[in-house]
Design a protein around this motif. Structure first.
Motif, PDB file in Angstrom:
ATOM      1  N   ALA A   1       0.604  21.067 -11.969  1.00  0.00           N
ATOM      2  CA  ALA A   1       1.459  22.249 -11.819  1.00  0.00           C
ATOM      3  C   ALA A   1       1.803  22.522 -10.358  1.00  0.00           C
ATOM      4  CB  ALA A   1       0.765  23.476 -12.418  1.00  0.00           C
ATOM      5  N   ALA A   2       1.281  21.701  -9.462  1.00  0.00           N
ATOM      6  CA  ALA A   2       1.525  21.901  -8.031  1.00  0.00           C
ATOM      7  C   ALA A   2       3.009  21.756  -7.708  1.00  0.00           C
ATOM      8  CB  ALA A   2       0.719  20.882  -7.226  1.00  0.00           C
ATOM      9  N   PRO A   3       3.527  22.539  -6.759  1.00  0.00           N
ATOM     10  CA  PRO A   3       4.937  22.421  -6.352  1.00  0.00           C
ATOM     11  C   PRO A   3       5.236  21.030  -5.799  1.00  0.00           C
ATOM     12  CG  PRO A   3       3.941  24.434  -5.480  1.00  0.00           C
ATOM     13  CD  PRO A   3       2.824  23.619  -6.045  1.00  0.00           C
ATOM     14  N   GLN A   4       6.475  20.621  -5.908  1.00  0.00           N
ATOM     15  CA  GLN A   4       6.890  19.298  -5.448  1.00  0.00           C
ATOM     16  C   GLN A   4       6.653  19.127  -3.955  1.00  0.00           C
ATOM     17  OE1 GLN A   4       7.824  16.844  -7.364  1.00  0.00           O
ATOM     18  NE2 GLN A   4       8.284  15.370  -5.731  1.00  0.00           N
ATOM     19  N   CYS A   5       6.683  20.204  -3.219  1.00  0.00           N
ATOM     20  CA  CYS A   5       6.532  20.135  -1.762  1.00  0.00           C
ATOM     21  C   CYS A   5       5.071  20.041  -1.324  1.00  0.00           C
ATOM     22  CB  CYS A   5       7.190  21.344  -1.107  1.00  0.00           C
ATOM     23  SG  CYS A   5       6.474  22.932  -1.640  1.00  0.00           S
ATOM     24  N   SER A   6       4.127  20.126  -2.258  1.00  0.00           N
ATOM     25  CA  SER A   6       2.703  20.073  -1.906  1.00  0.00           C
ATOM     26  C   SER A   6       2.342  18.711  -1.320  1.00  0.00           C
ATOM     27  CB  SER A   6       1.840  20.345  -3.144  1.00  0.00           C
ATOM     28  OG  SER A   6       2.109  21.622  -3.670  1.00  0.00           O
ATOM     29  N   LYS A   7       1.486  18.724  -0.312  1.00  0.00           N
ATOM     30  CA  LYS A   7       1.111  17.496   0.395  1.00  0.00           C
ATOM     31  C   LYS A   7      -0.345  17.115   0.111  1.00  0.00           C
ATOM     32  CE  LYS A   7       4.216  18.477   4.297  1.00  0.00           C
ATOM     33  NZ  LYS A   7       4.281  18.686   5.765  1.00  0.00           N
ATOM     34  N   CYS A   8      -0.619  15.823   0.203  1.00  0.00           N
ATOM     35  CA  CYS A   8      -2.001  15.355   0.095  1.00  0.00           C
ATOM     36  C   CYS A   8      -2.785  15.874   1.295  1.00  0.00           C
ATOM     37  CB  CYS A   8      -2.034  13.825   0.068  1.00  0.00           C
ATOM     38  SG  CYS A   8      -3.709  13.128   0.222  1.00  0.00           S
ATOM     39  N   PRO A   9      -3.980  16.436   1.084  1.00  0.00           N
ATOM     40  CA  PRO A   9      -4.762  16.966   2.204  1.00  0.00           C
ATOM     41  C   PRO A   9      -5.164  15.918   3.239  1.00  0.00           C
ATOM     42  CG  PRO A   9      -5.608  17.769   0.101  1.00  0.00           C
ATOM     43  CD  PRO A   9      -4.610  16.696  -0.213  1.00  0.00           C
TER      44      PRO A   9
ATOM     45  N   CYS B   1      -3.478  12.307   3.698  1.00  0.00           N
ATOM     46  CA  CYS B   1      -2.376  11.548   4.293  1.00  0.00           C
ATOM     47  C   CYS B   1      -1.115  12.377   4.498  1.00  0.00           C
ATOM     48  CB  CYS B   1      -2.066  10.313   3.447  1.00  0.00           C
ATOM     49  SG  CYS B   1      -1.462  10.699   1.774  1.00  0.00           S
ATOM     50  N   ARG B   2      -1.088  13.602   3.953  1.00  0.00           N
ATOM     51  CA  ARG B   2       0.032  14.540   4.102  1.00  0.00           C
ATOM     52  C   ARG B   2       1.313  14.040   3.431  1.00  0.00           C
ATOM     53  NH1 ARG B   2      -2.218  18.752   4.367  1.00  0.00           N
ATOM     54  NH2 ARG B   2      -0.338  19.784   5.155  1.00  0.00           N
ATOM     55  N   GLU B   3       1.185  13.171   2.461  1.00  0.00           N
ATOM     56  CA  GLU B   3       2.367  12.695   1.731  1.00  0.00           C
ATOM     57  C   GLU B   3       2.800  13.750   0.721  1.00  0.00           C
ATOM     58  OE1 GLU B   3       3.826   8.973  -1.101  1.00  0.00           O
ATOM     59  OE2 GLU B   3       1.990   8.812   0.078  1.00  0.00           O
ATOM     60  N   VAL B   4       4.112  13.886   0.568  1.00  0.00           N
ATOM     61  CA  VAL B   4       4.687  14.910  -0.321  1.00  0.00           C
ATOM     62  C   VAL B   4       4.903  14.329  -1.722  1.00  0.00           C
ATOM     63  CG1 VAL B   4       6.663  16.445  -0.680  1.00  0.00           C
ATOM     64  CG2 VAL B   4       5.819  16.024   1.632  1.00  0.00           C
ATOM     65  N   GLY B   5       4.772  15.186  -2.738  1.00  0.00           N
ATOM     66  CA  GLY B   5       5.091  14.802  -4.103  1.00  0.00           C
ATOM     67  C   GLY B   5       4.080  13.883  -4.766  1.00  0.00           C
TER      68      GLY B   5
ATOM     69  N   ARG C   1       0.838  -1.201   0.000  1.00  0.00           N
ATOM     70  CA  ARG C   1       0.000   0.000   0.000  1.00  0.00           C
ATOM     71  C   ARG C   1       0.873   1.251   0.000  1.00  0.00           C
ATOM     72  NH1 ARG C   1      -5.139   0.206   3.872  1.00  0.00           N
ATOM     73  NH2 ARG C   1      -5.628  -1.475   2.416  1.00  0.00           N
ATOM     74  N   ALA C   2       1.956   1.227   0.761  1.00  0.00           N
ATOM     75  CA  ALA C   2       2.866   2.375   0.801  1.00  0.00           C
ATOM     76  C   ALA C   2       3.549   2.596  -0.543  1.00  0.00           C
ATOM     77  CB  ALA C   2       3.908   2.178   1.899  1.00  0.00           C
ATOM     78  N   GLU C   3       3.827   1.503  -1.268  1.00  0.00           N
ATOM     79  CA  GLU C   3       4.476   1.592  -2.576  1.00  0.00           C
ATOM     80  C   GLU C   3       3.479   1.854  -3.711  1.00  0.00           C
ATOM     81  OE1 GLU C   3       7.695   1.473  -3.268  1.00  0.00           O
ATOM     82  OE2 GLU C   3       8.365   1.151  -1.215  1.00  0.00           O
ATOM     83  N   ARG C   4       2.183   1.968  -3.389  1.00  0.00           N
ATOM     84  CA  ARG C   4       1.116   2.244  -4.368  1.00  0.00           C
ATOM     85  C   ARG C   4       0.947   1.121  -5.387  1.00  0.00           C
ATOM     86  NH1 ARG C   4       0.144   5.162  -0.441  1.00  0.00           N
ATOM     87  NH2 ARG C   4       1.524   6.949  -0.139  1.00  0.00           N
TER      88      ARG C   4
ATOM     89  N   ALA D   1      -7.157  11.557  -9.131  1.00  0.00           N
ATOM     90  CA  ALA D   1      -6.620  10.664  -8.096  1.00  0.00           C
ATOM     91  C   ALA D   1      -5.138  10.964  -7.949  1.00  0.00           C
ATOM     92  CB  ALA D   1      -6.833   9.207  -8.489  1.00  0.00           C
ATOM     93  N   LEU D   2      -4.716  11.357  -6.768  1.00  0.00           N
ATOM     94  CA  LEU D   2      -3.306  11.627  -6.524  1.00  0.00           C
ATOM     95  C   LEU D   2      -2.527  10.313  -6.458  1.00  0.00           C
ATOM     96  CD1 LEU D   2      -3.544  14.456  -3.826  1.00  0.00           C
ATOM     97  CD2 LEU D   2      -3.697  14.624  -6.322  1.00  0.00           C
ATOM     98  N   LYS D   3      -1.221  10.409  -6.465  1.00  0.00           N
ATOM     99  CA  LYS D   3      -0.384   9.209  -6.455  1.00  0.00           C
ATOM    100  C   LYS D   3      -0.657   8.345  -5.231  1.00  0.00           C
ATOM    101  CE  LYS D   3       4.450   7.737  -6.645  1.00  0.00           C
ATOM    102  NZ  LYS D   3       5.863   8.181  -6.620  1.00  0.00           N
ATOM    103  N   CYS D   4      -1.054   8.961  -4.128  1.00  0.00           N
ATOM    104  CA  CYS D   4      -1.335   8.220  -2.901  1.00  0.00           C
ATOM    105  C   CYS D   4      -2.674   7.487  -2.956  1.00  0.00           C
ATOM    106  CB  CYS D   4      -1.316   9.165  -1.703  1.00  0.00           C
ATOM    107  SG  CYS D   4      -2.464  10.564  -1.846  1.00  0.00           S
ATOM    108  N   GLY D   5      -3.477   7.755  -4.000  1.00  0.00           N
ATOM    109  CA  GLY D   5      -4.742   7.053  -4.166  1.00  0.00           C
ATOM    110  C   GLY D   5      -5.971   7.845  -3.753  1.00  0.00           C
ATOM    111  N   HIS D   6      -5.803   8.961  -3.067  1.00  0.00           N
ATOM    112  CA  HIS D   6      -6.945   9.760  -2.635  1.00  0.00           C
ATOM    113  C   HIS D   6      -7.491  10.596  -3.805  1.00  0.00           C
ATOM    114  CE1 HIS D   6      -4.862   9.154   1.372  1.00  0.00           C
ATOM    115  NE2 HIS D   6      -6.051   8.626   1.541  1.00  0.00           N
TER     116      HIS D   6
END
Length: 339
Positions: free
Chosen positions: A273-281, A283-287, A170-173, A247-252
Motif C-alpha cells: 500500500a506504500a505510495p509509488q514515490c516511497s524509497k528503499c531505506p 539504496c533509496r530506489e523509488v517504486g 543487478r540493476a535490472e534485478r 523483500a523489496l523489488k531492489c532485493g533488500h
C-alpha cells in the motif's frame, strides 16, 4: 571436464524432461559467436599492418563474416541484448516455479485438504523436495554459464564490458544467485528438516541458518560447483532478525512493520500500500514496494527455530497494529462527523 561439456550433459541428463519446457542460457550458441568474433578480430589485426597509416580509425569492421560487428558498440548491442533476454527469462521462470512450489508447501483451506488426500496415494512432500532440488541445479548451472561466457567475452575483446554487464543485471534485478526466491527455497529445505539428511548434503550442497535470534543472523547456502552464498537476515532498520519479512523489488529485506513505517503506511494496510514515490531505506530506489515479496518460508523458519523470539515479536506487532487501527479509525470518524 570443460564447462561446455558439463553444461551439455546437464541439458541432456536426467532432468531433460524438465528443461524441455523451460528456458536456459544458450551457452554453446554464444560461445560460437565469440569464436567467430575472435577470428574476425585476429584477421583485422593482421590487416591493419597492410592498411596505410592515413586510414581513419573510425572505419567500421570490413569483415562482414563476423556475426558480431567487431566494434565494442556492435558487440554490446547484439551479444548483451541476447544474453540479457536469456537471463531475464531464466530469472522469471525460476521465480514462477519456486512461487508455485512454496505455495503448495504452505497451502491452506481446501487446497491443503486436497494435498493431504493426495498424500494417501503419493508422496507429495518428496515430490516438492525433488522439484526444489531441480530448481537449485537449474539456477546454479545457468548462473555459472553466464559467468563463464562473460569472462570469455572480456578475454576475446580485452575489455571489462562483461563485468559492467553484471552490474547492469543487478540493476535490472535479474542477478540469478541474489534472488529472494533462492532464500525462500533454502528456508523451505530447512523447514523440511533436510539440513541433517546425508543424501541431501551430497546431492544438493548444504543449507544452514545461524544466530537467528542473536547478532548477525545469516543463512548459508553451499550450492553445486562449490558456490557458497551467505545472506544477512538482519533488518537494517530495527537491527534485529527480520520478522514477518518482506523483500523489496531492489532485493533488500526488512521486517513488515519496519518497511511499513519507512513508507509511512499502517501495518494493517500492508507493504504494497506504500505510495509509488516511497524509497528503499538502504539504496533509496523509488517504486520498490509494489512488487515486494512476502517471505513466508523464512518467517516460518524463524517460528520453528526461535519460537520464543517469534512470540515476542508477534505480540509486539499485534499490539502496534491495534494501536494504529484505533488511531486510523478515530481519524476517519472525526472526518466523517466533521469535528
Amino acid at each position: 571436464m570443460k564447462f561446455g561439456e558439463t553444461f551439455k550433459e546437464y541439458l541432456h541428463g536426467e532432468e531433460e524432461w524438465f528443461l524441455e519446457k523451460c528456458c536456459y542460457v544458450e551457452y554453446k550458441k554464444l560461445k560460437k559467436l565469440l569464436k567467430k568474433c575472435k577470428t574476425c578480430n585476429s584477421t583485422r589485426s593482421d590487416d591493419e599492418h597492410i592498411i596505410s597509416s592515413d586510414t581513419s580509425l573510425s572505419d567500421s569492421c570490413q569483415f562482414q563474416s563476423c556475426p558480431l560487428i567487431c566494434s565494442n558498440t556492435g558487440c554490446d548491442q547484439m551479444f548483451f541484448e541476447e544474453l540479457m533476454k536469456e537471463a531475464s527469462d531464466v530469472a522469471g521462470f525460476f521465480k514462477s516455479r519456486v512461487r508455485h512450489l512454496l505455495h503448495l508447501h504452505v497451502a491452506t483451506g481446501m487446497q491443503r485438504y486436497m494435498m493431504r488426500l493426495r498424500r494417501c496415494f503419493t508422496d507429495e512432500k518428496q515430490a516438492l523436495i525433488h522439484e526444489g532440488h531441480i530448481l537449485i541445479q537449474y539456477i546454479t548451472m545457468n548462473a555459472i554459464a553466464i559467468r563463464k561466457i562473460l569472462k570469455k567475452y572480456d578475454k576475446v575483446h580485452s575489455s571489462e564490458n562483461g563485468k559492467n554487464f553484471k552490474l547492469k543485471m543487478r540493476a535490472e534485478r535479474i542477478e540469478l544467485l541474489h534472488s529472494p526466491w533462492l532464500i525462500e527455497l533454502g528456508a523451505f529445505y530447512l523447514n523440511s528438516g533436510l539440513d541433517n539428511v546425508g543424501n541431501f548434503k551430497n546431492s544438493l550442497g548444504r543449507v544452514s541458518c545461524e544466530n537467528l535470534n542473536e547478532d548477525q543472523p545469516v543463512m548459508k547456502l553451499m550450492l553445486p560447483n562449490s558456490i557458497e552464498l551467505e545472506f544477512d537476515l538482519t533488518c537494517a532498520i530495527c537491527l534485529e532478525t527480520v520478522f514477518n519479512p518482506y523483500a523489496l523489488k531492489c532485493g533488500h529485506i526488512f521486517c513488515k512493520a519496519c518497511a511499513c513505517s519507512s513508507a509511512s503506511v499502517m501495518i494493517f494496510q500492508g507493504v504494497k500500500a506504500a505510495p509509488q514515490c516511497s524509497k528503499c531505506p538502504i539504496c533509496r530506489e523509488v517504486g520498490v514496494y509494489a512488487e515486494a515479496v512476502h517471505m513466508i518460508e523464512l518467517h516460518l523458519l524463524l517460528k520453528i527455530r526461535s519460537n520464543e523470539y517469534w512470540k515476542e515479536r508477534m505480540m509486539g506487532e499485534r499490539s502496534e497494529i491495534v494501536k494504529q487501527s484505533k488511531k486510523f479509525w478515530n481519524e476517519q470518524t472525526m472526518q466523517m462527523i466533521g469535528y
